[in-house]
Motif scaffolding. Structure first.
Motif, PDB file in Angstrom:
ATOM      1  N   ARG A  82     -30.011  28.054  46.550  1.00 38.49           N
ATOM      2  CA  ARG A  82     -30.425  27.389  46.813  1.00 38.49           C
ATOM      3  C   ARG A  82     -29.055  26.331  47.406  1.00 38.49           C
ATOM      4  O   ARG A  82     -28.753  25.125  47.509  1.00 38.49           O
ATOM      5  CB  ARG A  82     -31.645  26.528  46.068  1.00 38.49           C
ATOM      6  CG  ARG A  82     -32.945  27.198  46.303  1.00 38.49           C
ATOM      7  CD  ARG A  82     -34.035  26.052  45.367  1.00 38.49           C
ATOM      8  NE  ARG A  82     -35.555  26.551  46.196  1.00 38.49           N
ATOM      9  CZ  ARG A  82     -36.702  25.057  46.522  1.00 38.49           C
ATOM     10  NH1 ARG A  82     -36.246  24.577  45.729  1.00 38.49           N
ATOM     11  NH2 ARG A  82     -37.570  26.030  46.641  1.00 38.49           N
ATOM     12  N   LYS A  83     -28.288  26.139  45.637  1.00 41.05           N
ATOM     13  CA  LYS A  83     -27.559  25.563  45.362  1.00 41.05           C
ATOM     14  C   LYS A  83     -26.277  26.128  46.833  1.00 41.05           C
ATOM     15  O   LYS A  83     -25.289  25.537  47.105  1.00 41.05           O
ATOM     16  CB  LYS A  83     -26.779  25.656  43.979  1.00 41.05           C
ATOM     17  CG  LYS A  83     -25.114  24.926  43.580  1.00 41.05           C
ATOM     18  CD  LYS A  83     -24.922  23.795  44.300  1.00 41.05           C
ATOM     19  CE  LYS A  83     -26.847  23.022  43.010  1.00 41.05           C
ATOM     20  NZ  LYS A  83     -26.049  21.024  43.765  1.00 41.05           N
ATOM     21  N   VAL A  84     -26.104  27.223  46.020  1.00 36.80           N
ATOM     22  CA  VAL A  84     -25.348  28.230  47.426  1.00 36.80           C
ATOM     23  C   VAL A  84     -26.227  27.390  49.074  1.00 36.80           C
ATOM     24  O   VAL A  84     -24.771  27.573  49.751  1.00 36.80           O
ATOM     25  CB  VAL A  84     -25.495  29.689  47.745  1.00 36.80           C
ATOM     26  CG1 VAL A  84     -24.284  30.221  48.639  1.00 36.80           C
ATOM     27  CG2 VAL A  84     -24.963  30.425  46.074  1.00 36.80           C
ATOM     28  N   ARG A  85     -26.977  28.208  49.663  1.00 41.00           N
ATOM     29  CA  ARG A  85     -27.309  27.004  50.674  1.00 41.00           C
ATOM     30  C   ARG A  85     -26.790  26.142  50.517  1.00 41.00           C
ATOM     31  O   ARG A  85     -26.283  25.397  51.775  1.00 41.00           O
ATOM     32  CB  ARG A  85     -28.997  27.448  50.722  1.00 41.00           C
ATOM     33  CG  ARG A  85     -29.377  27.468  52.181  1.00 41.00           C
ATOM     34  CD  ARG A  85     -30.840  27.506  52.321  1.00 41.00           C
ATOM     35  NE  ARG A  85     -31.582  26.189  51.290  1.00 41.00           N
ATOM     36  CZ  ARG A  85     -32.993  26.194  50.808  1.00 41.00           C
ATOM     37  NH1 ARG A  85     -33.289  27.665  51.318  1.00 41.00           N
ATOM     38  NH2 ARG A  85     -33.379  25.595  50.672  1.00 41.00           N
ATOM     39  N   GLU A  86     -27.382  25.541  49.884  1.00 39.31           N
ATOM     40  CA  GLU A  86     -26.710  23.604  50.501  1.00 39.31           C
ATOM     41  C   GLU A  86     -24.966  23.355  49.959  1.00 39.31           C
ATOM     42  O   GLU A  86     -25.072  22.692  51.100  1.00 39.31           O
ATOM     43  CB  GLU A  86     -27.518  22.436  48.766  1.00 39.31           C
ATOM     44  CG  GLU A  86     -26.787  21.456  48.842  1.00 39.31           C
ATOM     45  CD  GLU A  86     -26.714  20.734  47.974  1.00 39.31           C
ATOM     46  OE1 GLU A  86     -26.181  20.396  47.319  1.00 39.31           O
ATOM     47  OE2 GLU A  86     -28.087  20.832  46.975  1.00 39.31           O
ATOM     48  N   LYS A  90     -23.657  21.858  54.021  1.00 38.30           N
ATOM     49  CA  LYS A  90     -22.394  20.819  53.930  1.00 38.30           C
ATOM     50  C   LYS A  90     -21.151  21.513  54.545  1.00 38.30           C
ATOM     51  O   LYS A  90     -20.918  19.914  55.013  1.00 38.30           O
ATOM     52  CB  LYS A  90     -21.992  20.268  52.487  1.00 38.30           C
ATOM     53  CG  LYS A  90     -22.886  19.660  51.974  1.00 38.30           C
ATOM     54  CD  LYS A  90     -23.209  18.917  50.716  1.00 38.30           C
ATOM     55  CE  LYS A  90     -24.240  18.106  49.966  1.00 38.30           C
ATOM     56  NZ  LYS A  90     -23.501  17.773  48.636  1.00 38.30           N
ATOM     57  N   GLY A  91     -20.563  22.578  54.686  1.00 37.20           N
ATOM     58  CA  GLY A  91     -19.762  23.064  55.142  1.00 37.20           C
ATOM     59  C   GLY A  91     -18.857  23.166  54.302  1.00 37.20           C
ATOM     60  O   GLY A  91     -18.443  22.597  53.313  1.00 37.20           O
ATOM     61  N   ARG A 269     -19.003  25.700  61.315  1.00 39.49           N
ATOM     62  CA  ARG A 269     -20.288  25.172  60.296  1.00 39.49           C
ATOM     63  C   ARG A 269     -21.163  25.972  60.725  1.00 39.49           C
ATOM     64  O   ARG A 269     -22.382  26.330  59.532  1.00 39.49           O
ATOM     65  CB  ARG A 269     -20.515  23.147  60.918  1.00 39.49           C
ATOM     66  CG  ARG A 269     -19.943  22.496  60.278  1.00 39.49           C
ATOM     67  CD  ARG A 269     -20.254  21.907  58.429  1.00 39.49           C
ATOM     68  NE  ARG A 269     -21.373  21.523  57.947  1.00 39.49           N
ATOM     69  CZ  ARG A 269     -21.395  20.071  58.265  1.00 39.49           C
ATOM     70  NH1 ARG A 269     -20.387  19.315  58.484  1.00 39.49           N
ATOM     71  NH2 ARG A 269     -22.353  20.051  58.325  1.00 39.49           N
ATOM     72  N   VAL A 270     -21.717  26.192  62.032  1.00 38.37           N
ATOM     73  CA  VAL A 270     -22.821  27.330  62.238  1.00 38.37           C
ATOM     74  C   VAL A 270     -22.751  28.166  61.597  1.00 38.37           C
ATOM     75  O   VAL A 270     -23.497  28.646  61.284  1.00 38.37           O
ATOM     76  CB  VAL A 270     -23.108  27.359  63.800  1.00 38.37           C
ATOM     77  CG1 VAL A 270     -23.599  28.610  64.192  1.00 38.37           C
ATOM     78  CG2 VAL A 270     -23.891  26.224  64.387  1.00 38.37           C
ATOM     79  N   TRP A 271     -21.294  28.684  61.266  1.00 37.43           N
ATOM     80  CA  TRP A 271     -20.701  30.278  60.665  1.00 37.43           C
ATOM     81  C   TRP A 271     -21.251  29.688  59.110  1.00 37.43           C
ATOM     82  O   TRP A 271     -21.500  31.591  58.929  1.00 37.43           O
ATOM     83  CB  TRP A 271     -19.241  31.003  61.146  1.00 37.43           C
ATOM     84  CG  TRP A 271     -20.342  31.578  62.471  1.00 37.43           C
ATOM     85  CD1 TRP A 271     -19.809  31.495  63.469  1.00 37.43           C
ATOM     86  CD2 TRP A 271     -19.379  33.395  62.526  1.00 37.43           C
ATOM     87  NE1 TRP A 271     -19.865  32.229  64.735  1.00 37.43           N
ATOM     88  CE2 TRP A 271     -19.972  33.394  64.421  1.00 37.43           C
ATOM     89  CE3 TRP A 271     -19.618  34.283  61.444  1.00 37.43           C
ATOM     90  CZ2 TRP A 271     -19.738  34.567  64.500  1.00 37.43           C
ATOM     91  CZ3 TRP A 271     -19.415  35.092  62.268  1.00 37.43           C
ATOM     92  CH2 TRP A 271     -20.016  35.931  63.032  1.00 37.43           C
ATOM     93  N   ASP A 272     -21.110  29.119  58.612  1.00 38.33           N
ATOM     94  CA  ASP A 272     -21.040  28.249  57.820  1.00 38.33           C
ATOM     95  C   ASP A 272     -22.614  28.686  57.197  1.00 38.33           C
ATOM     96  O   ASP A 272     -22.626  29.482  55.943  1.00 38.33           O
ATOM     97  CB  ASP A 272     -20.810  27.220  56.748  1.00 38.33           C
ATOM     98  CG  ASP A 272     -19.509  26.712  57.069  1.00 38.33           C
ATOM     99  OD1 ASP A 272     -18.486  28.298  56.976  1.00 38.33           O
ATOM    100  OD2 ASP A 272     -18.663  26.071  56.836  1.00 38.33           O
ATOM    101  N   MET A 273     -23.597  28.604  57.991  1.00 34.80           N
ATOM    102  CA  MET A 273     -24.538  28.533  57.265  1.00 34.80           C
ATOM    103  C   MET A 273     -25.913  29.645  57.784  1.00 34.80           C
ATOM    104  O   MET A 273     -26.239  30.232  57.190  1.00 34.80           O
ATOM    105  CB  MET A 273     -25.034  27.179  58.094  1.00 34.80           C
ATOM    106  CG  MET A 273     -25.543  25.425  58.465  1.00 34.80           C
ATOM    107  SD  MET A 273     -26.343  24.396  58.558  1.00 34.80           S
ATOM    108  CE  MET A 273     -25.384  25.118  60.180  1.00 34.80           C
ATOM    109  N   PHE A 274     -24.703  30.115  58.718  1.00 35.94           N
ATOM    110  CA  PHE A 274     -24.868  31.973  59.020  1.00 35.94           C
ATOM    111  C   PHE A 274     -25.239  33.061  58.484  1.00 35.94           C
ATOM    112  O   PHE A 274     -26.235  33.503  58.012  1.00 35.94           O
ATOM    113  CB  PHE A 274     -24.790  32.501  60.603  1.00 35.94           C
ATOM    114  CG  PHE A 274     -24.853  33.906  61.133  1.00 35.94           C
ATOM    115  CD1 PHE A 274     -26.341  33.951  61.498  1.00 35.94           C
ATOM    116  CD2 PHE A 274     -23.469  34.111  61.437  1.00 35.94           C
ATOM    117  CE1 PHE A 274     -26.239  35.002  62.278  1.00 35.94           C
ATOM    118  CE2 PHE A 274     -23.364  35.719  61.739  1.00 35.94           C
ATOM    119  CZ  PHE A 274     -25.131  36.123  62.364  1.00 35.94           C
ATOM    120  N   LEU A 275     -23.980  33.267  58.327  1.00 34.28           N
ATOM    121  CA  LEU A 275     -23.800  33.682  57.082  1.00 34.28           C
ATOM    122  C   LEU A 275     -24.679  33.780  55.701  1.00 34.28           C
ATOM    123  O   LEU A 275     -24.683  34.826  54.826  1.00 34.28           O
ATOM    124  CB  LEU A 275     -22.892  33.771  56.925  1.00 34.28           C
ATOM    125  CG  LEU A 275     -21.172  34.751  57.100  1.00 34.28           C
ATOM    126  CD1 LEU A 275     -19.910  34.346  57.639  1.00 34.28           C
ATOM    127  CD2 LEU A 275     -21.628  35.455  58.151  1.00 34.28           C
TER     128      LEU A 275
END
Length: 366
Positions: A82-86, A90-91, A269-275
């Motif tokens: 969850r910390k990684v995802r958070e 944020k970017g 930002r999208v790729w930060d979240m996507f990966l």
């Protein structure tokens, strides 16, 4: 070469002045030859800068947190995902993005498990058909970026990465939509790392997307449309009324993971979240674009036919795609993991039933 993958220094941006030194004529328009901090020449759709720069002290604090996390990666991923995802939401700070992306997608592990494979693949000739198709597409990938302007070294690296993948996964081979993804990765990392990230994205995140039949993509289009009914009934009814199949407007979004659609800061930002979170991020971005483009009757009235609707979806207003606004809307979507899983199962079963119904009957009649 590696320096050009990261953003340029202030000295680079404030170098030689004057119109002759800073611009060229291309296709009848003046395009600056001084790259922005991402390596794009002026006039590119990717050039607009972020509206609110993150304070340096915040970036530094995030960098330190990311370095600690990357140095203890397995522990964080197994005990504190969850910390990684958070932090991904944020970017990811640019200085650690290469390491972060490699770890998030599994490219780092693939590279360690196959230490010499990339070089071996480069030595092989490859399928002539794929080689020819790759060569045709090289000049089309980010032509306003300093790495991929005519005769720049990035084009040769791009050719090698795409060729190596077409040999490694000969069943998939080469699909045109892989080229912008490979080029995008090359802007952030050396060729061998970009190759293994591409392998992870194609074979783990986007499984089945690049098959000739595009069955997986069509199913995911149906999932997107079903989720849209929950997110924006107005947009859903409008598209249904115009009988617009999702494949008409979501193909490039999904196949290229928005590398041909969004402003640069938003793509990152999208790729930060996507990966980190997987393919559901692609769905969420698509739902936000659909909702913001067609989610009010005042907007749908401007699209009386399919032509106007497609124009709007292919060219969403910039304010919708701006980094912080887009991420804010993504996080506001009221969709759970169960919603995605339910629609995935429902649309998979629906397609299976449809395929079985179209098969010849036992007595040989259709």
């Amino acid at each position: 070469m590696a320096a050009s993958r990261l953003h340029n220094t202030e000295e680079d941006l404030n170098g030689e002045s004057g119109s002759e030194a800073s611009s060229i004529y291309q296709s009848g328009s003046v395009i600056s030859t001084v790259p922005d901090r991402h390596g794009f020449l002026g006039g590119s759709q990717y050039s607009p800068e972020r509206k609110q720069a993150i304070p340096p002290e915040v970036i530094l604090r995030r960098e330190r947190k990311w370095i600690r996390m990357l140095n203890n990666w397995n522990v964080f991923m197994t005990t504190n995902y969850r910390k990684v995802r958070e932090r991904c939401r944020k970017g990811i700070p640019p200085s650690v993005r290469l390491r972060a992306w490699l770890n998030l997608c599994g490219g780092e592990l693939l590279m360690k498990e196959n230490p010499n494979l990339y070089e071996e693949l480069l030595m092989r000739p490859g399928d002539p058909k794929y080689i020819e198709d790759i060569k045709k597409d090289l000049h089309r990938q980010f032509p306003h970026h300093e790495m991929f302007v005519e005769n720049a070294p990035g084009q040769q690296e791009l050719f090698q990465v795409l060729k190596a993948y077409s040999i490694l996964n000969s069943k998939v081979g080469y699909c045109q939509a892989q080229a912008p993804i490979a080029a995008f990765l090359l802007m952030h990392m050396p060729a061998i790392q970009a190759f293994w990230c591409l392998v992870a994205v194609c074979d783990k995140y986007l499984v089945g997307y690049y098959s000739q039949e595009m069955e997986t993509l069509q199913r995911d289009g149906d999932i997107l449309f079903a989720l849209l009914k929950r997110v924006s009934p107005v947009a859903y009814k409008h598209l249904k009324k115009q009988k617009m199949e999702p494949i008409l407007y979501m193909t490039e979004w999904f196949l290229c993971v928005y590398t041909r659609t969004l402003p640069w800061e938003s793509i990152l930002r999208v790729w930060d979240m996507f990966l980190c979170e997987g393919v559901k991020v692609i769905f969420k971005v698509g739902l936000v674009l659909l909702k913001c483009c067609l989610g009010r009757t005042s907007l749908t009235k401007r699209c009386p036919t399919m032509y106007e609707t497609l124009q709007v979806l292919r060219n969403p207003p910039h304010q919708i795609m701006e980094e912080e606004a887009l991420v804010y809307q993504i996080q506001r979507l009221n969709l759970s993991e169960e919603d995605f899983e339910y629609e995935h199962q429902r649309q998979t079963l629906r397609r299976k039933a449809k395929d079985q119904a179209s098969l010849p009957t036992a007595n040989g009649n259709n």
